[in-house]
Design a protein around this motif. Structure first.
Motif, PDB file in Angstrom:
ATOM      1  N   ASP A 143       0.831  -1.192   0.000  1.00 44.58           N
ATOM      2  CA  ASP A 143       0.000   0.000   0.000  1.00 44.58           C
ATOM      3  C   ASP A 143       0.871   1.249   0.000  1.00 44.58           C
ATOM      4  N   LYS A 144       0.462   2.245  -0.757  1.00 45.24           N
ATOM      5  CA  LYS A 144       1.225   3.493  -0.831  1.00 45.24           C
ATOM      6  C   LYS A 144       1.398   4.117   0.553  1.00 45.24           C
ATOM      7  N   ALA A 145       0.344   4.018   1.395  1.00 45.45           N
ATOM      8  CA  ALA A 145       0.392   4.652   2.714  1.00 45.45           C
ATOM      9  C   ALA A 145       1.494   4.065   3.589  1.00 45.45           C
ATOM     10  N   LYS A 146       1.875   2.798   3.356  1.00 44.97           N
ATOM     11  CA  LYS A 146       2.899   2.144   4.166  1.00 44.97           C
ATOM     12  C   LYS A 146       4.227   2.032   3.422  1.00 44.97           C
ATOM     13  N   PHE A 147       4.284   2.628   2.259  1.00 47.82           N
ATOM     14  CA  PHE A 147       5.401   2.372   1.354  1.00 47.82           C
ATOM     15  C   PHE A 147       5.647   3.653   0.568  1.00 47.82           C
ATOM     16  N   SER A 148       6.427   4.550   1.137  1.00 43.58           N
ATOM     17  CA  SER A 148       6.567   5.866   0.518  1.00 43.58           C
ATOM     18  C   SER A 148       7.995   6.378   0.628  1.00 43.58           C
ATOM     19  N   GLU A 149       8.243   7.502  -0.011  1.00 45.93           N
ATOM     20  CA  GLU A 149       9.575   8.108  -0.026  1.00 45.93           C
ATOM     21  C   GLU A 149      10.016   8.499   1.380  1.00 45.93           C
ATOM     22  N   VAL A 150      11.295   8.286   1.670  1.00 46.53           N
ATOM     23  CA  VAL A 150      11.878   8.706   2.945  1.00 46.53           C
ATOM     24  C   VAL A 150      13.115   9.544   2.659  1.00 46.53           C
ATOM     25  N   SER A 151      13.524  10.347   3.622  1.00 55.45           N
ATOM     26  CA  SER A 151      14.699  11.198   3.399  1.00 55.45           C
ATOM     27  C   SER A 151      15.407  11.495   4.708  1.00 55.45           C
ATOM     28  N   VAL A 152      16.695  11.813   4.577  1.00 54.22           N
ATOM     29  CA  VAL A 152      17.517  12.250   5.705  1.00 54.22           C
ATOM     30  C   VAL A 152      18.293  13.490   5.274  1.00 54.22           C
ATOM     31  N   THR A 153      18.315  14.496   6.131  1.00 52.03           N
ATOM     32  CA  THR A 153      19.097  15.707   5.873  1.00 52.03           C
ATOM     33  C   THR A 153      20.307  15.720   6.805  1.00 52.03           C
ATOM     34  N   ALA A 154      21.485  15.866   6.220  1.00 50.78           N
ATOM     35  CA  ALA A 154      22.722  16.000   6.989  1.00 50.78           C
ATOM     36  C   ALA A 154      23.177  17.457   6.906  1.00 50.78           C
ATOM     37  N   SER A 155      23.462  18.049   8.053  1.00 49.51           N
ATOM     38  CA  SER A 155      23.815  19.472   8.105  1.00 49.51           C
ATOM     39  C   SER A 155      25.108  19.679   8.871  1.00 49.51           C
ATOM     40  N   LEU A 156      25.851  20.685   8.453  1.00 52.62           N
ATOM     41  CA  LEU A 156      27.061  21.089   9.170  1.00 52.62           C
ATOM     42  C   LEU A 156      27.073  22.603   9.239  1.00 52.62           C
ATOM     43  N   ASP A 157      27.036  23.128  10.446  1.00 51.09           N
ATOM     44  CA  ASP A 157      27.045  24.574  10.668  1.00 51.09           C
ATOM     45  C   ASP A 157      28.063  24.850  11.760  1.00 51.09           C
ATOM     46  N   VAL A 158      29.309  25.046  11.356  1.00 52.75           N
ATOM     47  CA  VAL A 158      30.385  25.212  12.328  1.00 52.75           C
ATOM     48  C   VAL A 158      31.513  26.024  11.725  1.00 52.75           C
ATOM     49  N   ALA A 159      32.097  26.883  12.529  1.00 56.12           N
ATOM     50  CA  ALA A 159      33.281  27.661  12.148  1.00 56.12           C
ATOM     51  C   ALA A 159      33.093  28.392  10.821  1.00 56.12           C
ATOM     52  N   GLY A 160      31.869  28.894  10.578  1.00 56.99           N
ATOM     53  CA  GLY A 160      31.618  29.668   9.373  1.00 56.99           C
ATOM     54  C   GLY A 160      31.258  28.844   8.161  1.00 56.99           C
ATOM     55  N   LEU A 161      31.289  27.527   8.255  1.00 53.75           N
ATOM     56  CA  LEU A 161      30.905  26.666   7.133  1.00 53.75           C
ATOM     57  C   LEU A 161      29.489  26.172   7.381  1.00 53.75           C
ATOM     58  N   ASN A 162      28.570  26.546   6.507  1.00 56.61           N
ATOM     59  CA  ASN A 162      27.168  26.210   6.687  1.00 56.61           C
ATOM     60  C   ASN A 162      26.665  25.503   5.435  1.00 56.61           C
ATOM     61  N   ILE A 163      26.614  24.191   5.479  1.00 53.25           N
ATOM     62  CA  ILE A 163      26.180  23.424   4.315  1.00 53.25           C
ATOM     63  C   ILE A 163      25.242  22.311   4.762  1.00 53.25           C
ATOM     64  N   GLN A 164      24.450  21.821   3.812  1.00 57.27           N
ATOM     65  CA  GLN A 164      23.565  20.711   4.113  1.00 57.27           C
ATOM     66  C   GLN A 164      23.233  19.957   2.830  1.00 57.27           C
ATOM     67  N   ALA A 165      22.744  18.754   3.010  1.00 55.30           N
ATOM     68  CA  ALA A 165      22.305  17.943   1.873  1.00 55.30           C
ATOM     69  C   ALA A 165      21.186  17.027   2.340  1.00 55.30           C
ATOM     70  N   THR A 166      20.185  16.859   1.488  1.00 53.75           N
ATOM     71  CA  THR A 166      19.080  15.952   1.782  1.00 53.75           C
ATOM     72  C   THR A 166      19.134  14.786   0.807  1.00 53.75           C
ATOM     73  N   THR A 167      19.209  13.585   1.349  1.00 48.42           N
ATOM     74  CA  THR A 167      19.238  12.366   0.552  1.00 48.42           C
ATOM     75  C   THR A 167      17.866  11.710   0.627  1.00 48.42           C
ATOM     76  N   ARG A 168      17.284  11.416  -0.537  1.00 51.50           N
ATOM     77  CA  ARG A 168      15.932  10.862  -0.607  1.00 51.50           C
ATOM     78  C   ARG A 168      15.955   9.473  -1.220  1.00 51.50           C
ATOM     79  N   ALA A 169      15.181   8.589  -0.651  1.00 53.17           N
ATOM     80  CA  ALA A 169      15.033   7.228  -1.175  1.00 53.17           C
ATOM     81  C   ALA A 169      13.588   7.032  -1.608  1.00 53.17           C
ATOM     82  N   LYS A 170      13.407   6.729  -2.890  1.00 50.24           N
ATOM     83  CA  LYS A 170      12.071   6.549  -3.450  1.00 50.24           C
ATOM     84  C   LYS A 170      11.900   5.105  -3.894  1.00 50.24           C
TER      85      LYS A 170
END
Length: 348
Positions: A220-247
């Motif tokens: 079922d779509k309701a039990k079986f859907s896209e998931v994602s994780v966002t990894a972030s780094l905000d330190v010493a003036g470096l502010n970056i992030q990325a979101t990885t999605r699994a479909k």
């Protein structure tokens, strides 16, 4: 989160063997900073304790628990997320780390003399040797870069490959190492942190089926859907992030015995337009061929067949500064026990 190199006394002992020579820098990045506006003159104080300086990468979204061995995606190709990388640290944070490690080692009763000598030698590099007072006078002009381990791969020998001693990088300069943290490295680190939903396929008949009777399978779509994780780094003036999605894109059924047929014949059921896979069984469909399912050709006897259902996940990422791309497809599979009985004939 795990320590930087040198990693407390273990690395300090290694310095005695002559490891104090700085390694040659790797190939430089074609462009740095890794995304527009990500590195400036902001100073931040990170957390540290005696002998430990942890990675500042944080994860959010569908994140599996560290060390749980949970439902993690497995790459379909020979590919692994990065085992280590380099991150920046403010002057104050780096100084606190080195001084805390030094004080703890020197003042610990019974500490070996060679360990004390090693940590003192390491400290001298940044306090009175190659650098002076941890570059405090240049605190607004740059940061220290240190090696950290991927928290999901601390037992992998490759996590020790980022062996370059902490080094100074001026603001907006290329750190000059292949593993300097970028949105792509964060995306790859997030790959292993994704928490996948349980792969439990709905079957009809549900628990017990009959020989040569089509068993319908669906997700079922309701039990079986896209998931994602966002990894972030905000330190010493470096502010970056990325979101990885699994479909999710397909489901592969393996009956658990060679005496079975799958529908379709390949055993791979592709995703429907509405995001579901297969089709729920309904009254009146008993004589139809399921779009996704199995027909067992013999009984499981007193036991069961271990049907395996494996989902293929298509994975991509987006990051700071308009970065993004694809990562290798991944899979996750689980087994379900299916009882198959002979159809009992009635003699009149």
């Amino acid at each position: 989160m795990h320590s930087v190199t040198p990693r407390s006394r273990l690395a300090a002992i290694g310095f005695l063997a002559g490891a104090l020579v700085l390694t040659a820098p790797g190939a430089a990045f074609a462009d740095w900073p890794p995304a527009d506006g990500t590195q400036g003159h902001t100073k931040q104080t990170g957390s540290s304790s005696a002998g430990t300086l942890t990675s500042k990468v944080t994860y959010s979204g569908s994140v599996r628990s560290r060390g749980s061995g949970g439902l993690s995606v497995q790459p379909v190709t020979d590919w692994t997320p990065p085992a280590c990388w380099y991150e920046p640290r403010s002057v104050g944070d780096f100084k606190q780390y080195v001084e805390s490690m030094y004080e703890e080692t020197i003042n610990t009763p019974g500490q070996a003399n060679y360990a004390k000598a090693a940590v003192a030698e390491f400290r001298d590099i940044y306090k009175d040797g190659k650098y002076k007072d941890y570059n405090e006078k240049e605190a607004d002009e740059g940061n220290w870069w240190v090696a950290v381990q991927n928290p999901d791969r601390v037992d992998d020998p490759a996590s020790m490959e980022c062996s370059k001693l902490p080094f100074w990088v001026e603001n907006n300069d290329d750190p000059g190492v292949d593993q300097a943290v970028t949105p792509k490295i964060l995306a790859e680190a997030a790959y292993n942190a994704i928490q996948l939903p349980e792969t439990k396929v709905t079957l009809a008949p549900e628990n017990v089926t009959k020989v040569k009777l089509a068993t319908w399978a669906w997700l079922d779509k309701a039990k079986f859907s896209e998931v994602s994780v966002t990894a972030s780094l905000d330190v010493a003036g470096l502010n970056i992030q990325a979101t990885t999605r699994a479909k999710p894109v397909s489901l592969r059924l393996e009956p658990g015995t060679g005496d079975a047929e799958t529908f379709p014949a390949s055993g791979v059921c592709t995703i429907n337009a509405d995001g579901s896979i297969g089709e729920p069984f309904a009254k009146g469909k008993a004589d139809q061929t399921p779009p996704c399912g199995i027909k067992y050709l013999r009984s499981s006897g007193d036991g069961t067949f271990k049907m395996k259902a494996t989902i293929t996940w298509q994975i991509d990422w987006t990051g700071s500064g308009g970065t993004g791309g694809d990562l290798p497809d991944g899979t996750f599979g689980a087994t379900q026990e299916v009882t198959v009985q002979e159809i009992q004939a009635v003699n009149r």
